[in-house]
Design an enzyme around this catalytic site. Structure first.
Site, PDB file in Angstrom:
ATOM      1  N   ALA A 272       0.842  -1.195   0.000  1.00 33.92           N
ATOM      2  CA  ALA A 272       0.000   0.000   0.000  1.00 33.92           C
ATOM      3  C   ALA A 272       0.873   1.240   0.000  1.00 33.92           C
ATOM      4  CB  ALA A 272      -0.917   0.020   1.219  1.00 33.92           C
ATOM      5  N   ASP A 273       0.374   2.268  -0.649  1.00 31.68           N
ATOM      6  CA  ASP A 273       1.031   3.576  -0.601  1.00 31.68           C
ATOM      7  C   ASP A 273       0.311   4.532   0.335  1.00 31.68           C
ATOM      8  OD1 ASP A 273       3.303   4.030  -2.907  1.00 31.68           O
ATOM      9  OD2 ASP A 273       1.925   2.408  -3.394  1.00 31.68           O
ATOM     10  N   ARG A 274      -0.964   4.317   0.529  1.00 31.81           N
ATOM     11  CA  ARG A 274      -1.723   5.104   1.510  1.00 31.81           C
ATOM     12  C   ARG A 274      -2.999   4.348   1.868  1.00 31.81           C
ATOM     13  NH1 ARG A 274      -1.980  11.072   2.676  1.00 31.81           N
ATOM     14  NH2 ARG A 274      -0.334  11.243   1.103  1.00 31.81           N
TER      15      ARG A 274
END
Length: 376
Positions: A272-274
């Site tokens: 995940a990036d955010r």
């Protein structure tokens, strides 16, 4: 430019995205645009070097972006004559301003990944507290450098905890077979993009879960997607898996649905990036469609990321800023145009997977949580 390059033969290539020598205050990053055919390390001597490396995706992966950014600030603070227009901070007020300016610049490189924004928030606050405490500028600088440098070993420890937590949950959920099938000693997992040693300080997040399954003797095979348009899966993840002798099969992004149907996939785990408060998750483009296909086939879908990837200030994935990359990344491959002249291009780097499609849970260093329980 203030970057110097160091090249090794491919046979000596290690799985270190980041090399940092604390005794010398020396930072190098592996240029991931050249993998797997060439291993070239670039020395990062200033914050601007780090910004360019992040922007150009020479270093990528939300945890690695934050670590490289933080260490570039440490490099500058360790040096008496940084090669930037900013003079070395010689007062506490100047030090506080310097740290804020550096992190404001760094977090502008790639807006979707939350880890660098969280690091910026944390270290700007820490610098303010130290500089307002009455300590000397030297004491403040020394403590800041120490805390910045701690990000590297701390990330590895978190990743190993993520790996163990995720592996145990997948074993518990999937060993009896999906939809009440035959019990399975070894499991088959699919992953997307690159979430391993090359995207973190080491071991990895989603790939750390896969490594843990392999170390436990519970992994049959991992399917990794090529991950267009930058091919992080075929260039990076496939390389890591082959290097570690983990049984792996590469598939095109468009093959995931049929892989669920015909190749016995037991679980999906991605990074995940955010992640926002309700569990909606921004990750590499293509993640959303994999989650939809997994849901249709009854395959549990996991997100694996440290708690620093969770943005509790945002309530919904609709609020996430999605980075759009240049059209040349789709139009050209190794300098050769592969698309017809005159066609338009839309190239979002990420998509958002709704929380209700994250059926396995969100794996963190603190445990595995249903998306709805993350904020609790």
């Amino acid at each position: 430019a203030c970057a110097r390059r160091y090249t090794w033969r491919r046979r000596k290539m290690g799985l270190e995205a980041i090399r940092y020598d604390a005794s010398a205050g020396r930072l190098q990053i592996l240029n991931q645009l050249l993998l797997p055919s060439k291993s070239e390390y670039e020395e990062v001597t200033c914050v601007e070097d780090a910004w360019k490396a992040i922007k150009e995706m020479k270093v990528r992966g939300a945890p690695a972006i934050a670590i490289v950014g933080a260490l570039s600030v440490a490099v500058e603070l360790r040096r008496a004559d940084p090669p930037t227009p900013v003079p070395p901070p010689d007062t506490t007020a100047a030090l506080k301003e310097f740290v804020a300016t550096c992190f404001d610049r760094l977090k502008s490189a790639r807006p979707t990944a939350v880890n660098i924004a969280e690091a910026a928030k944390h270290f700007k606050q820490l610098a303010a507290e130290l500089c307002d405490s009455g300590k000397s500028v030297t004491e403040c600088r020394t403590e800041l450098v120490q805390r910045l440098e701690e990000m590297l070993p701390n990330d590895i420890a978190k990743n190993k905890a993520i790996g163990k937590n995720g592996a145990l949950d997948i074993i518990s959920r999937c060993s009896n077979g999906n939809a009440g099938g035959k019990a399975k000693e070894k499991l088959t997992v699919l992953t997307h993009c690159n979430t391993g040693s090359l995207a973190t300080a080491g071991y990895g997040t989603a790939l750390g879960v896969i490594r843990s399954l392999h170390e436990m003797g519970r992994l049959e095979r991992v399917y990794c997607t090529e991950t267009r348009p930058y091919n992080q899966g075929s260039r990076l993840t496939a390389y890591e898996l082959a290097h570690d002798k983990i049984p792996a099969t590469l598939v095109c992004d468009s093959m995931c649905a049929i892989a669920f149907k015909e190749r016995g996939i037991d679980a999906v785990v991605v990074g995940a990036d955010r992640i926002v408060s309700n569990g909606d998750t921004a990750n590499k483009i293509g993640t959303y469609q994999i989650a939809i296909a997994a849901r249709h086939h009854g395959v549990p879908f996991y997100i694996a990321a440290p708690m620093s990837t969770v943005d509790f200030d945002l309530q919904s994935g609709d609020q996430i800023t999605i980075e759009e990359r240049p059209s040349r990344e789709l139009f050209f491959v190794q300098g050769q145009r592969v698309a017809a002249e005159g066609v338009g291009c839309w190239n979002p780097a990420f998509d958002v997977t709704p929380a209700d499609l994250i059926t396995g849970g969100i794996v963190t260093e603190r445990g595995v949580f249903p998306p709805a329980n993350l904020a609790k």
